[in-house]
Enzyme design. Structure first.
Site, PDB file in Angstrom:
ATOM      1  N   HIS A  97      -6.227 -20.373 -89.490  1.00  0.00           N
ATOM      2  CA  HIS A  97      -6.893 -19.668 -91.254  1.00  0.00           C
ATOM      3  C   HIS A  97      -6.822 -20.684 -91.953  1.00  0.00           C
ATOM      4  CE1 HIS A  97      -1.650 -19.555 -90.954  1.00  0.00           C
ATOM      5  NE2 HIS A  97      -2.457 -20.023 -92.447  1.00  0.00           N
ATOM      6  N   SER A 135       4.667 -40.991-103.479  1.00  0.00           N
ATOM      7  CA  SER A 135       4.856 -42.418-103.482  1.00  0.00           C
ATOM      8  C   SER A 135       3.766 -42.678-102.064  1.00  0.00           C
ATOM      9  CB  SER A 135       5.666 -42.879-103.769  1.00  0.00           C
ATOM     10  OG  SER A 135       6.392 -43.079-102.759  1.00  0.00           O
ATOM     11  N   ASP A 152      -4.566 -17.942 -83.862  1.00  0.00           N
ATOM     12  CA  ASP A 152      -4.725 -18.796 -84.615  1.00  0.00           C
ATOM     13  C   ASP A 152      -4.786 -20.187 -84.528  1.00  0.00           C
ATOM     14  OD1 ASP A 152      -4.666 -19.448 -87.311  1.00  0.00           O
ATOM     15  OD2 ASP A 152      -2.583 -18.615 -88.250  1.00  0.00           O
ATOM     16  N   GLY A 200       2.306 -23.154 -97.297  1.00  0.00           N
ATOM     17  CA  GLY A 200       1.993 -24.678 -97.364  1.00  0.00           C
ATOM     18  C   GLY A 200       2.056 -25.589 -96.193  1.00  0.00           C
ATOM     19  N   SER A 240       1.516 -23.481 -92.991  1.00  0.00           N
ATOM     20  CA  SER A 240       1.055 -23.238 -92.152  1.00  0.00           C
ATOM     21  C   SER A 240      -0.257 -23.984 -91.664  1.00  0.00           C
ATOM     22  CB  SER A 240       0.087 -22.567 -92.700  1.00  0.00           C
ATOM     23  OG  SER A 240       0.032 -20.922 -93.158  1.00  0.00           O
ATOM     24  N   GLY A 241      -0.062 -24.284 -90.160  1.00  0.00           N
ATOM     25  CA  GLY A 241      -0.923 -25.075 -89.413  1.00  0.00           C
ATOM     26  C   GLY A 241      -0.035 -26.390 -88.521  1.00  0.00           C
TER      27      GLY A 241
HETATM   28  C1  4AZ Z   1       2.394 -19.501 -95.100  1.00  0.00           C
HETATM   29  O1  4AZ Z   1       2.221 -18.627 -96.097  1.00  0.00           O
HETATM   30  C2  4AZ Z   1       3.569 -19.013 -94.578  1.00  0.00           C
HETATM   31  N1  4AZ Z   1       8.103 -17.753 -93.151  1.00  0.00           N
HETATM   32  C3  4AZ Z   1       4.029 -19.572 -93.117  1.00  0.00           C
HETATM   33  C4  4AZ Z   1       5.285 -19.668 -92.562  1.00  0.00           C
HETATM   34  C5  4AZ Z   1       5.495 -18.009 -93.082  1.00  0.00           C
HETATM   35  C6  4AZ Z   1       6.120 -17.670 -94.195  1.00  0.00           C
HETATM   36  C7  4AZ Z   1       4.343 -17.928 -95.040  1.00  0.00           C
HETATM   37  C8  4AZ Z   1       6.893 -17.793 -92.278  1.00  0.00           C
HETATM   38  O2  4AZ Z   1       1.736 -20.852 -95.302  1.00  0.00           O
END
Ligand code: 4AZ
Length: 484
Positions: free
Chosen positions: A280, A300, A328, A430, A432-433
């Site tokens: 995603h 930095s 995903d 933030g 994610s991944g």
């Molecule tokens: C996101 O939006 C996200 N608590 C990643 C992990 C979780 C929720 C949102 C899990 O990147």
């Protein structure tokens, strides 16, 4: 990275990587460390890595071994057996130095006799057959005296003393080596059956006899994956906090730009040219993607330690669904290879295991606090984001409980997800991944990729991660051969 108590404690130790095979000294005569390969083991590995296990390469391994004189020793008794049909022909003792291509239902026995000095064999499935090895008897002397070395296509391990390999299933190829290094008083007792079975999809990786096997690595990479500084991870499990510099060498920042608009996700380095991230994060064909490895503090820029390389290819899982978040996972191929350094190195792919109840670590530069609204999967949102890499320890939850928690959500949780939670701790927007890792028999393995969750650290709603072990085969097949 959400933490209930925002305990951001500075952690200043910049660690080296003691004991990493990559750091092993070269040249000179020195004692072999425990677990380090003998010369024979190295030749063995070289022969494996040079040879593709398809049938066109038939005997390539044996030829390679003979060239290095590994397969020379064939005891009279074993040699004499060759070609002769035994009464029990489906259950034959192997001949040292041979390569076997096994059909489903065939069985071979690898056993060590008292007078044996070295014995190596290669066993492959015939293309439609998986291999199962079961060492029912295992009692050798100490490693400096003798050892049993087991490799499959992706990993390798040395066994000695009374700790033999556990039952190994789902292997496409097995390379077995016994070597006596010096005199020993104890009679060696080693009896393993290798059987051709119908493919059943079990994981790869050489088992250490303690349940789950250690990590899986792309073919030919040696054991460089999953090495982190001593003390990384588990010791500091209080709230989320700043990670140590170089503590998670596989951590990558994946910066994504679309028409001048920037976003960022996490990623996990698996080879010098491959980074695993969430599908995603990269679900648009016009993205420009830059990977930053060895990065710690966004405010930095650490020029000397950070490696910045563009991605030249994005491979989303073909069954990824942006609607349900299923599958995903994506594999980025970099334009140029990363250099392994103290702060940059690969993580291992995981064995196929449950992990429920185990403590894992998730890392990222994601939000430190978020609302309770359903977190849409934007990679970077406004809000308090740390400038330094954060880590959080979370426990792998009961699978059924997690599936139940998300049962009324469009983003449903399946057995291809793994969930983790801890009071007040979670991955967040933030992150994610990014990688969810745990240490398995001394090696860090990538068990999850941050995918989604309801809010962050919301009671009853664990963080949901793509279960990487469900994609080991896809990843290994997608990693171009030769990449390491
Ligand atoms: C996101 O939006 C996200 N608590 C990643 C992990 C979780 C929720 C949102 C899990 O990147």
């Amino acid at each position: 990275m959400r933490t209930w108590l925002l305990l951001v404690v500075a952690f200043t130790s910049v660690c080296g990587r003691p004991g990493s095979p990559r750091d092993a000294g070269q040249g000179g005569v020195r004692k072999r460390e425990f677990g380090e390969l003998t010369e024979l083991g190295k030749i063995f590995r070289r022969c494996r890595d040079k040879t593709t296990p398809d049938l066109s390469a038939k005997d390539g391994l044996a030829r390679c071994l003979r060239k290095h004189r590994v397969a020379e020793e064939r005891s009279g008794r074993e040699g004499a057996k060759k070609g002769r049909k035994s009464k029990n022909s489906h259950k034959k003792a192997v001949t040292c130095g041979e390569t076997y291509y096994m059909k489903t239902g065939e069985k071979r026995i690898f056993r060590v006799r008292a007078n044996m000095k070295v014995c190596a064999i290669f066993v492959h499935g015939d293309g439609r057959t998986d291999l199962e090895m079961n060492c029912k008897t295992f009692a050798l002397s100490a490693c400096r005296k003798e050892y049993f070395f087991v490799q499959d296509q992706t990993s390798e391990k040395q066994f000695c003393g009374n700790k033999g390999p556990g039952k190994m299933t789902g292997r496409r190829a097995l390379y077995l080596l016994y070597e006596r290094l010096r005199r020993r008083r104890r009679r060696p007792r080693l009896w393993c059956s290798i059987e051709g079975v119908e493919p059943g999809g079990a994981g790869s990786g050489v088992d250490d006899g303690h349940g789950a096997s250690p990590g899986v690595q792309a073919q030919g990479c040696g054991n460089v994956c999953g090495q982190a500084p001593a003390g990384a991870g588990a010791s500091r499990i209080v709230g989320g906090e700043e990670a140590g510099v170089g503590e998670y060498p596989w951590m990558a920042r994946v910066e994504i730009s679309l028409g001048g608009v920037g976003m960022a996700c996490g990623g996990a380095i698996v080879t010098t040219t491959h980074v695993v991230t969430a599908s995603h994060c990269v679900d648009n064909e016009f993205l420009e993607i830059t990977v930053k490895a060895g990065l710690h503090d966004l405010s930095s820029y650490q020029e000397n330690t950070t490696q910045v390389i563009k991605a030249k290819q994005v491979l989303q899982h073909p069954m990824f669904s942006p609607m349900t978040s299923a599958n995903d996972i994506a594999l980025l191929t970099l334009e140029a290879p990363l250099r392994w350094t103290a702060g940059v190195g690969p993580v291992c792919l995981p064995p196929d295991a449950g992990f429920e109840g185990r403590v894992a670590v998730v890392t990222g530069w994601g939000s430190l606090g978020a609302g309770e609204d359903f977190a849409l999967r934007a990679c970077l949102r406004a809000g308090p984001h740390p400038t330094k890499l954060n880590e959080v320890a979370v426990t792998i939850t009961d699978q059924e409980m997690c599936e139940e928690a998300y049962s009324s959500s469009v983003f449903s949780v399946t057995d291809k997800h793994i969930c983790a939670a801890a009071s007040g701790k979670d991955a967040c927007q933030g992150d994610s991944g990014g990688p969810l890792v745990l240490k398995e028999n001394g090696t860090w393995v990538l068990i999850g990729i941050v995918s989604f969750g309801r809010g962050c650290a919301l009671k009853g709603f664990p963080g949901v991660y793509t279960r990487v072990s469900s994609y080991d085969t896809w990843l290994l097949n997608s990693i171009a051969s030769g990449a390491c």
